[in-house]
Scaffold this motif. Structure first.
Motif, short mmCIF file in Angstrom:
data_model
loop_
_atom_site.label_atom_id
_atom_site.label_comp_id
_atom_site.label_asym_id
_atom_site.label_seq_id
_atom_site.Cartn_x
_atom_site.Cartn_y
_atom_site.Cartn_z
N TYR A 122 -3.34 2.96 -8.52
CA TYR A 122 -3.18 1.53 -8.80
C TYR A 122 -2.99 0.72 -7.52
N ARG A 123 -3.23 1.36 -6.37
CA ARG A 123 -2.96 0.71 -5.10
C ARG A 123 -3.78 -0.57 -4.94
N GLY A 124 -5.04 -0.54 -5.33
CA GLY A 124 -5.89 -1.71 -5.18
C GLY A 124 -5.36 -2.92 -5.93
N ALA A 125 -5.04 -2.72 -7.21
CA ALA A 125 -4.58 -3.83 -8.04
C ALA A 125 -3.25 -4.38 -7.54
N LEU A 126 -2.30 -3.49 -7.20
CA LEU A 126 -0.99 -3.95 -6.76
C LEU A 126 -1.07 -4.63 -5.40
N ASN A 127 -1.90 -4.11 -4.50
CA ASN A 127 -2.03 -4.72 -3.19
C ASN A 127 -2.67 -6.10 -3.27
N ILE A 128 -3.59 -6.26 -4.20
CA ILE A 128 -4.27 -7.56 -4.34
C ILE A 128 -3.31 -8.61 -4.88
N GLY A 129 -2.14 -8.17 -5.37
CA GLY A 129 -1.11 -9.13 -5.73
C GLY A 129 -0.77 -10.06 -4.56
N PHE A 130 -0.89 -9.56 -3.33
CA PHE A 130 -0.67 -10.39 -2.14
C PHE A 130 -1.69 -11.52 -2.07
N GLN A 131 -2.96 -11.18 -2.27
CA GLN A 131 -4.01 -12.21 -2.25
C GLN A 131 -3.86 -13.16 -3.43
N LEU A 132 -3.44 -12.63 -4.60
CA LEU A 132 -3.22 -13.50 -5.75
C LEU A 132 -2.14 -14.53 -5.43
N SER A 133 -1.08 -14.10 -4.73
CA SER A 133 -0.03 -15.04 -4.34
C SER A 133 -0.56 -16.09 -3.38
N ILE A 134 -1.46 -15.68 -2.48
CA ILE A 134 -2.07 -16.66 -1.57
C ILE A 134 -2.83 -17.70 -2.37
N SER B 255 0.82 -1.21 0.00
CA SER B 255 0.00 0.00 0.00
C SER B 255 0.86 1.26 0.00
N GLU B 256 2.02 1.20 0.66
CA GLU B 256 2.89 2.37 0.72
C GLU B 256 3.70 2.56 -0.54
N MET B 257 4.03 1.49 -1.24
CA MET B 257 4.84 1.59 -2.46
C MET B 257 4.00 1.96 -3.68
N ALA B 258 2.77 1.51 -3.73
CA ALA B 258 1.96 1.63 -4.95
C ALA B 258 1.46 3.06 -5.16
N ILE C 233 10.30 5.33 -7.50
CA ILE C 233 9.08 4.51 -7.60
C ILE C 233 7.93 5.25 -8.27
N ARG C 234 7.93 6.59 -8.21
CA ARG C 234 6.87 7.36 -8.89
C ARG C 234 7.21 7.66 -10.34
N GLY C 235 8.50 7.63 -10.69
CA GLY C 235 8.91 7.86 -12.07
C GLY C 235 8.82 9.30 -12.52
N VAL C 236 8.74 10.25 -11.58
CA VAL C 236 8.68 11.68 -11.90
C VAL C 236 9.60 12.43 -10.93
N GLU C 237 9.98 13.67 -11.31
CA GLU C 237 10.81 14.50 -10.45
C GLU C 237 9.98 15.26 -9.41
N ASP C 238 8.75 15.59 -9.79
CA ASP C 238 7.91 16.43 -8.94
C ASP C 238 7.22 15.58 -7.85
N ILE C 239 7.96 15.32 -6.80
CA ILE C 239 7.41 14.48 -5.72
C ILE C 239 7.35 15.25 -4.40
N GLU C 240 7.64 16.57 -4.46
CA GLU C 240 7.79 17.33 -3.23
C GLU C 240 6.49 17.42 -2.42
N GLU C 241 5.35 17.55 -3.11
CA GLU C 241 4.09 17.67 -2.37
C GLU C 241 3.78 16.38 -1.62
N GLU C 242 3.96 15.23 -2.30
CA GLU C 242 3.72 13.95 -1.64
C GLU C 242 4.74 13.74 -0.52
N LEU C 243 6.00 14.10 -0.77
CA LEU C 243 7.03 13.95 0.25
C LEU C 243 6.71 14.80 1.48
N LYS C 244 6.24 16.03 1.23
CA LYS C 244 5.89 16.92 2.33
C LYS C 244 4.78 16.31 3.18
#
Length: 521
Positions: free
Chosen positions: A166-178, A159-162, A243-254
């Motif tokens: 796309y958080r839902g789809a990537l997080n459900i990768g855990f359940q897919l592995s189960i 949830s923190e990386m995604a 992980i975001r693939g962009v330079e403009d991450i300051e607002e999220e980082l803040k």
């Protein structure tokens, strides 16, 4: 606004970011932590239907099955020792998840995953060479410690990386592995059951998924949230850009830094959970995993081979049927990955609840008609067996695109950083407590409630579907650090949320404006 509450994207923030190959691969590798949990669920039910395994460790059950042909079909596998073998893992997982909370918060998510992999590997090794029931249960307890660490850390990590879109789809990768782990275990059980002491290969095979998550944890980066929480700001900034693939991450980082600063002010996150403003969060942390286990899915997945054998399938046929249900589980999870960020969490949960309810009623009728209340029956006609398997597969599909993945996704995305690790431990603990309880009481309940056991779980499906409709807000498309908006916009939960003065004034102004408009009419 629907009864469950919806938040428009305009109320929150939109952070720039892309679904980069790096974050995709990272999340896939991390999601492999679900393999160990899934493999164990599949293997446990399979080996407990293998005659040589029962003869060695559970001779009383073996004699009941093999020598007493008149034994009631509902009660032939009823053994407290057998259920303790299955359920001891989940009690151990409950205890270890408490420790995992501190490790995850202070030392990072990836270290928790690493410890989980190492502990699970140790348990699998002991089980593969088990010579008596004590050795077998010690191995199960170590497996449980591993599951507790990985189930606590992996959903948070995902949830923190995604990116939030796309958080839902990537997080459900855990359940897919189960689900993939369950399917692989069922396939291996089918072939190993034909070998002498094939159960050793089945249990020892758990070392493979343990190695995958152990090696994966060594190479994965830690999440920006965790790095900031531990004071590594520059590393977090570089990691977030990557992980975001962009330079403009300051607002999220803040916003991540602000959340971390608030988190640092919390001396005891466990005590903090009891504050009024976290009442919605702790309610979800308890009830979502509770309801997930009371869907009855573990009755199917733990004991699928035993259950199919009980209702008249032969040994090979029961294992083959378990493979079919395992495949349905994987397919349903893939549907959820596709639809969770398109249709939303609530839609999948509501539809899945209705579908599961219908299927449980049909299965109860089918088994009741065939075995009645005395449990005595001749062999099942082929068409009858096909109907039972088909209905169970439809039930598994419903669970696999609703409560299965969303029971892990929703809790992992709703907690603010200051209580996130502790709250996730509550989720895992409740999940494991009721997994343990269901595993422990299933065979006795099957013996006493008979086909009514499925109606017992159907009642809970009705309750949880009503709960979702009225009390669960939609979290689709909301950034994880902006999740407070879903509670502030919900007609029931808003009264528990402490709003800033200007927000309270704005709400009061809107209420007064609404009254004025009403009077003017």
């Amino acid at each position: 606004m629907p009864a469950g509450g919806v938040v428009s994207q305009e109320e929150g923030k939109e952070y720039p970011g892309n679904l980069t190959p790096f974050v995709t691969v990272t999340c896939i590798v991390a999601a492999m932590g679900g393999l160990i949990f899934g493999y164990d669920i599949g293997i446990s039910g399979g080996v407990t239907s293998m005659s040589d395994f029962l003869e060695k460790f559970f001779p009383a059950v073996y004699r009941k099955e093999e020598m007493d042909v008149s034994t009631n079909q509902y009660c032939k596998f009823d053994s407290q020792t057998l259920t303790m073998f299955t359920s001891s893992l989940y009690l151990a997982a409950l205890l270890s998840s408490m420790v995992a909370s501190t490790v995850t918060r202070k030392l990072g998510r990836k270290l928790s995953m690493l410890l989980g992999g190492v502990l699970f590997f140790s348990g699998a090794l002991i089980n593969a060479f088990a010579r008596d029931i004590i050795m077998l249960i010690v191995g199960r307890i170590l497996l449980g410690f591993g599951v507790g660490f990985t189930n606590q850390s992996v959903p948070l990590y995902l949830s923190e990386m995604a990116p939030y879109k796309y958080r839902g789809a990537l997080n459900i990768g855990f359940q897919l592995s189960i689900t993939v782990g369950i399917l692989i275990a069922n396939i291996l059980n089918y072939f190993f059951a034909k070998l002498h002491s094939g159960w050793r290969l089945s249990l020892g095979g758990a070392m493979v998924p343990a190695l995958i998550i152990t090696i994966g944890a060594l190479v994965l980066p830690d999440t920006p949230n965790s790095l900031i929480e531990r004071g590594h700001l520059d590393k977090a900034r570089a990691n977030l850009r990557r992980i975001r693939g962009v330079e403009d991450i300051e607002e999220e980082l803040k916003d991540l830094i602000a959340a971390s600063e608030e988190s640092c002010q919390v001396e005891d996150p466990w005590r903090n959970l009891l504050k009024r403003k976290y009442r919605p969060h702790i309610t979800m942390a308890v009830l979502i995993p509770f309801y997930q286990q009371l869907t009855g899915i573990n009755v199917i997945m733990f004991y699928a081979p035993v259950l199919f054998k009980t209702i008249g399938f032969g040994g090979d046929a029961s294992l083959l049927s378990a493979i079919i249900t395992g495949l349905a589980n994987v397919i349903g999870t893939i549907v959820s990955i596709y639809g969770v960020d398109k249709w939303g969490r609530r839609t999948l949960l509501l539809e899945g609840g209705v579908q599961m309810l219908i299927c449980q009623i049909i299965v109860a009728v089918c088994i009741g008609v065939k075995f009645g209340v005395d449990g005595e029956a001749t062999s099942l006609p082929k068409w009858y067996a096909v109907v039972v398997v088909l209905v169970i597969c439809i039930y598994v599909l419903a669970f696999a695109w609703s409560w299965g993945p969303l029971g892990w996704l929703i809790p992992s995305e709703i907690f603010p950083l200051e209580i996130r690790s502790a709250a996730q431990s509550v989720v895992v603990s409740v999940n494991m407590l009721f997994t343990f309880a269901v595993a422990q009481v299933f065979l006795p309940l099957l013996c006493h409630l008979k086909f009514g056991l499925f109606l017992f779980f159907a009642i809970f499906v009705v309750i949880m579907t009503v709960f979702v409709h009225f009390l669960l807000p939609e979290t689709k498309g909301i950034p994880i650090e902006e999740m407070s908006h879903v509670w502030k916009s919900h007609p029931f939960w808003v009264k528990y949320i402490v709003l800033k003065d200007n927000q309270s004034a704005a709400i009061a102004g809107n209420i007064e404006l609404g009254k004025t408009r009403t009077l003017s009419r």
